[in-house]
Design a protein around this motif. Structure first.
Motif, PDB file in Angstrom:
ATOM      1  N   LEU A  81       0.816  -1.213   0.000  1.00  0.00           N
ATOM      2  CA  LEU A  81       0.000   0.000   0.000  1.00  0.00           C
ATOM      3  C   LEU A  81       0.850   1.264   0.000  1.00  0.00           C
ATOM      4  O   LEU A  81       1.700   1.437   0.861  1.00  0.00           O
ATOM      5  CB  LEU A  81      -0.884   0.038   1.250  1.00  0.00           C
ATOM      6  CG  LEU A  81      -2.210  -0.702   1.169  1.00  0.00           C
ATOM      7  CD1 LEU A  81      -2.990  -0.428   2.429  1.00  0.00           C
ATOM      8  CD2 LEU A  81      -3.007  -0.272  -0.052  1.00  0.00           C
ATOM      9  N   GLY A  82       0.583   2.143  -0.949  1.00  0.00           N
ATOM     10  CA  GLY A  82       1.243   3.440  -0.942  1.00  0.00           C
ATOM     11  C   GLY A  82       2.641   3.424  -1.525  1.00  0.00           C
ATOM     12  O   GLY A  82       3.235   4.468  -1.718  1.00  0.00           O
ATOM     13  N   ARG A  83       3.180   2.228  -1.809  1.00  0.00           N
ATOM     14  CA  ARG A  83       4.518   2.197  -2.393  1.00  0.00           C
ATOM     15  C   ARG A  83       4.437   2.039  -3.912  1.00  0.00           C
ATOM     16  O   ARG A  83       5.033   2.786  -4.648  1.00  0.00           O
ATOM     17  CB  ARG A  83       5.367   1.097  -1.751  1.00  0.00           C
ATOM     18  CG  ARG A  83       5.790   1.496  -0.335  1.00  0.00           C
ATOM     19  CD  ARG A  83       6.796   0.545   0.256  1.00  0.00           C
ATOM     20  NE  ARG A  83       6.189  -0.706   0.701  1.00  0.00           N
ATOM     21  CZ  ARG A  83       5.535  -0.852   1.840  1.00  0.00           C
ATOM     22  NH1 ARG A  83       5.393   0.171   2.658  1.00  0.00           N
ATOM     23  NH2 ARG A  83       5.037  -2.008   2.186  1.00  0.00           N
ATOM     24  N   GLU A  85       1.481   2.219  -5.555  1.00  0.00           N
ATOM     25  CA  GLU A  85       0.320   2.988  -6.011  1.00  0.00           C
ATOM     26  C   GLU A  85      -0.154   3.825  -4.819  1.00  0.00           C
ATOM     27  O   GLU A  85      -0.134   3.336  -3.698  1.00  0.00           O
ATOM     28  CB  GLU A  85      -0.764   1.969  -6.413  1.00  0.00           C
ATOM     29  CG  GLU A  85      -2.080   2.557  -6.818  1.00  0.00           C
ATOM     30  CD  GLU A  85      -3.084   1.477  -7.277  1.00  0.00           C
ATOM     31  OE1 GLU A  85      -3.900   1.795  -8.145  1.00  0.00           O
ATOM     32  OE2 GLU A  85      -3.043   0.346  -6.767  1.00  0.00           O
ATOM     33  N   PRO A  86      -0.581   5.046  -5.052  1.00  0.00           N
ATOM     34  CA  PRO A  86      -1.090   5.845  -3.917  1.00  0.00           C
ATOM     35  C   PRO A  86      -2.231   5.113  -3.202  1.00  0.00           C
ATOM     36  O   PRO A  86      -3.040   4.442  -3.858  1.00  0.00           O
ATOM     37  CB  PRO A  86      -1.589   7.126  -4.568  1.00  0.00           C
ATOM     38  CG  PRO A  86      -0.850   7.211  -5.873  1.00  0.00           C
ATOM     39  CD  PRO A  86      -0.628   5.794  -6.315  1.00  0.00           C
ATOM     40  N   ILE A  87      -2.283   5.270  -1.879  1.00  0.00           N
ATOM     41  CA  ILE A  87      -3.312   4.597  -1.091  1.00  0.00           C
ATOM     42  C   ILE A  87      -4.708   4.954  -1.598  1.00  0.00           C
ATOM     43  O   ILE A  87      -5.577   4.086  -1.717  1.00  0.00           O
ATOM     44  CB  ILE A  87      -3.170   4.967   0.405  1.00  0.00           C
ATOM     45  CG1 ILE A  87      -1.877   4.370   0.948  1.00  0.00           C
ATOM     46  CG2 ILE A  87      -4.368   4.468   1.215  1.00  0.00           C
ATOM     47  CD1 ILE A  87      -1.482   4.891   2.319  1.00  0.00           C
ATOM     48  N   THR A 105      -2.006  -2.884   9.408  1.00  0.00           N
ATOM     49  CA  THR A 105      -0.939  -2.040   8.881  1.00  0.00           C
ATOM     50  C   THR A 105      -0.092  -1.431   9.984  1.00  0.00           C
ATOM     51  O   THR A 105      -0.346  -1.652  11.171  1.00  0.00           O
ATOM     52  CB  THR A 105      -1.562  -0.936   7.987  1.00  0.00           C
ATOM     53  OG1 THR A 105      -0.521  -0.220   7.324  1.00  0.00           O
ATOM     54  CG2 THR A 105      -2.400   0.027   8.811  1.00  0.00           C
ATOM     55  N   ASP A 109      -2.545   6.274   9.684  1.00  0.00           N
ATOM     56  CA  ASP A 109      -2.936   7.140   8.557  1.00  0.00           C
ATOM     57  C   ASP A 109      -3.289   6.337   7.315  1.00  0.00           C
ATOM     58  O   ASP A 109      -4.104   6.770   6.494  1.00  0.00           O
ATOM     59  CB  ASP A 109      -1.781   8.083   8.159  1.00  0.00           C
ATOM     60  CG  ASP A 109      -1.447   9.054   9.278  1.00  0.00           C
ATOM     61  OD1 ASP A 109      -2.196   9.067  10.273  1.00  0.00           O
ATOM     62  OD2 ASP A 109      -0.446   9.778   9.149  1.00  0.00           O
ATOM     63  N   THR A 110      -2.635   5.187   7.141  1.00  0.00           N
ATOM     64  CA  THR A 110      -2.941   4.329   6.000  1.00  0.00           C
ATOM     65  C   THR A 110      -4.422   3.962   6.025  1.00  0.00           C
ATOM     66  O   THR A 110      -5.109   4.006   5.004  1.00  0.00           O
ATOM     67  CB  THR A 110      -2.088   3.030   6.055  1.00  0.00           C
ATOM     68  OG1 THR A 110      -0.714   3.402   6.053  1.00  0.00           O
ATOM     69  CG2 THR A 110      -2.374   2.121   4.876  1.00  0.00           C
ATOM     70  N   GLU A 113      -6.721   7.150   5.423  1.00  0.00           N
ATOM     71  CA  GLU A 113      -6.694   7.569   4.024  1.00  0.00           C
ATOM     72  C   GLU A 113      -7.427   6.576   3.132  1.00  0.00           C
ATOM     73  O   GLU A 113      -8.169   6.954   2.225  1.00  0.00           O
ATOM     74  CB  GLU A 113      -5.250   7.748   3.538  1.00  0.00           C
ATOM     75  CG  GLU A 113      -5.206   8.440   2.181  1.00  0.00           C
ATOM     76  CD  GLU A 113      -3.793   8.666   1.654  1.00  0.00           C
ATOM     77  OE1 GLU A 113      -3.670   8.881   0.432  1.00  0.00           O
ATOM     78  OE2 GLU A 113      -2.830   8.627   2.448  1.00  0.00           O
ATOM     79  N   PHE A 114      -7.233   5.295   3.401  1.00  0.00           N
ATOM     80  CA  PHE A 114      -7.930   4.265   2.628  1.00  0.00           C
ATOM     81  C   PHE A 114      -9.443   4.427   2.821  1.00  0.00           C
ATOM     82  O   PHE A 114     -10.210   4.457   1.850  1.00  0.00           O
ATOM     83  CB  PHE A 114      -7.474   2.870   3.070  1.00  0.00           C
ATOM     84  CG  PHE A 114      -7.845   1.771   2.103  1.00  0.00           C
ATOM     85  CD1 PHE A 114      -6.901   1.254   1.230  1.00  0.00           C
ATOM     86  CD2 PHE A 114      -9.139   1.260   2.059  1.00  0.00           C
ATOM     87  CE1 PHE A 114      -7.236   0.240   0.326  1.00  0.00           C
ATOM     88  CE2 PHE A 114      -9.485   0.258   1.162  1.00  0.00           C
ATOM     89  CZ  PHE A 114      -8.532  -0.257   0.290  1.00  0.00           C
TER      90      PHE A 114
END
Length: 306
Positions: A81-83, A85-87, A105, A109-110, A113-114
């Motif tokens: 996640l987030g690496r 592709e943006p979350i 996770t 924040d992950t 934001e998701f």
């Protein structure tokens, strides 16, 4: 994006939390009686794991299967996640294909934001800040063994980690007093402590903390990702081991819980999980039932809104 999410115990009202737990007990009874109940037939839960898991994966996956649905396991190698592709992008795409998403996770924040970009419910399967699903199971276990936890005294012993933070939220939502016995520098979230006010006290000495306690709980001294600090922690936390003698100082009705995995000989004595006052195995099983109640609540609600 009007889906209901479960990122923390604060995402539900106290009334909703109690009814989730009562529902979990009904679902447990149905399963024990072998009754087939499939409210989530053809529904699919996506499970994103950035941290390892035994109970979280098994309970969500088994729960979806028992409910007539399916769960898809995505390991860190499958998503990142987030690496890659943006979350936000991942959330938009995945939530078009799934009926709910469970995420375990590191950064909280992950999750937020998701969830902000998901059209289906998002469940916190553990973050560095909180572990709300575990608290549902813990509260169910206390209710089954001892009745209502409202007005009782609960003691958290050890590291002021994500579990401890969720216990602070539980104290607010389920109306109990919480004492946290931790070494200096290992306190739980200052923000949550401020929010809880009088409800939570920090008491350095575990022996003093457990006097009159109705529930005593602890967790490993070094959580995932803290292995490098393990040696230093072992020395510092030694006085915080929970053993039978410590439980003897609590209320005679005391219940002991541990979210597992346990390191016998560290945060608990070798024999503690075999003590009649310990309900850790029921507690582990209750992850299944509490999360099924949660899935039913969130997924059915989101399908009524379509």
């Amino acid at each position: 994006m009007s889906a209901r999410h479960f990122l923390s115990l604060m995402d539900c009202s106290p009334t909703e939390l109690v009814s989730l737990i009562r529902r979990a007990m009904e679902l447990k009874d149905l399963r024990n009686r072998g009754v087939l109940f499939e409210p989530l037939k053809n529904r699919v839960l996506g499970m994103i794991f950035e941290k390892a898991s035994t109970r979280t994966r098994l309970s969500f996956e088994a729960g979806m299967i028992q409910f007539g649905g399916q769960a898809i396991f995505l390991s860190p190698r499958d998503t990142q996640l987030g690496r890659g592709e943006p979350i936000a992008d991942a959330a938009k795409v995945m939530s078009r294909m799934l009926d709910a998403v469970m995420i375990r996770t590191f950064a909280h924040d992950t999750l937020t934001e998701f969830a902000a970009n998901s059209r289906v419910p998002v469940i916190n399967g553990l973050s560095d800040d909180l572990h709300p699903c575990q608290l549902l199971a813990d509260m169910q276990t206390y209710l089954e063994h001892r009745g209502s936890i409202a007005g009782k005294t609960v003691v958290w012993i050890g590291d002021g980690n994500n579990m401890c933070n969720s216990y602070i939220e539980a104290a607010i939502q389920f109306d109990f007093q919480l004492r946290v016995a931790c070494p200096e520098g290992y306190e739980p979230s200052a923000r949550l402590l401020a929010e809880a006010g009088e409800r939570v006290q920090i008491i350095r000495d575990p022996r003093q903390a457990v006097v009159g306690a109705h529930l005593v709980t602890t967790d490993v001294w070094a959580s995932m990702g803290q292995e490098d600090e393990a040696q230093e922690r072992m020395k510092l936390f030694k006085p915080y081991q929970v053993d039978r003698a410590l439980l003897d100082m609590a209320d005679e009705s005391v219940l002991f819980l541990h979210c597992l995995p346990a390191h016998r000989g560290e945060e608990i004595s070798e024999d503690l999980l075999d003590d009649p006052r310990s309900a850790a195995w029921d507690q582990a099983e209750n992850r299944l039932h509490a999360q099924k109640a949660l899935l039913e609540f969130l997924v059915e609600a989101s399908h009524h809104h379509v």
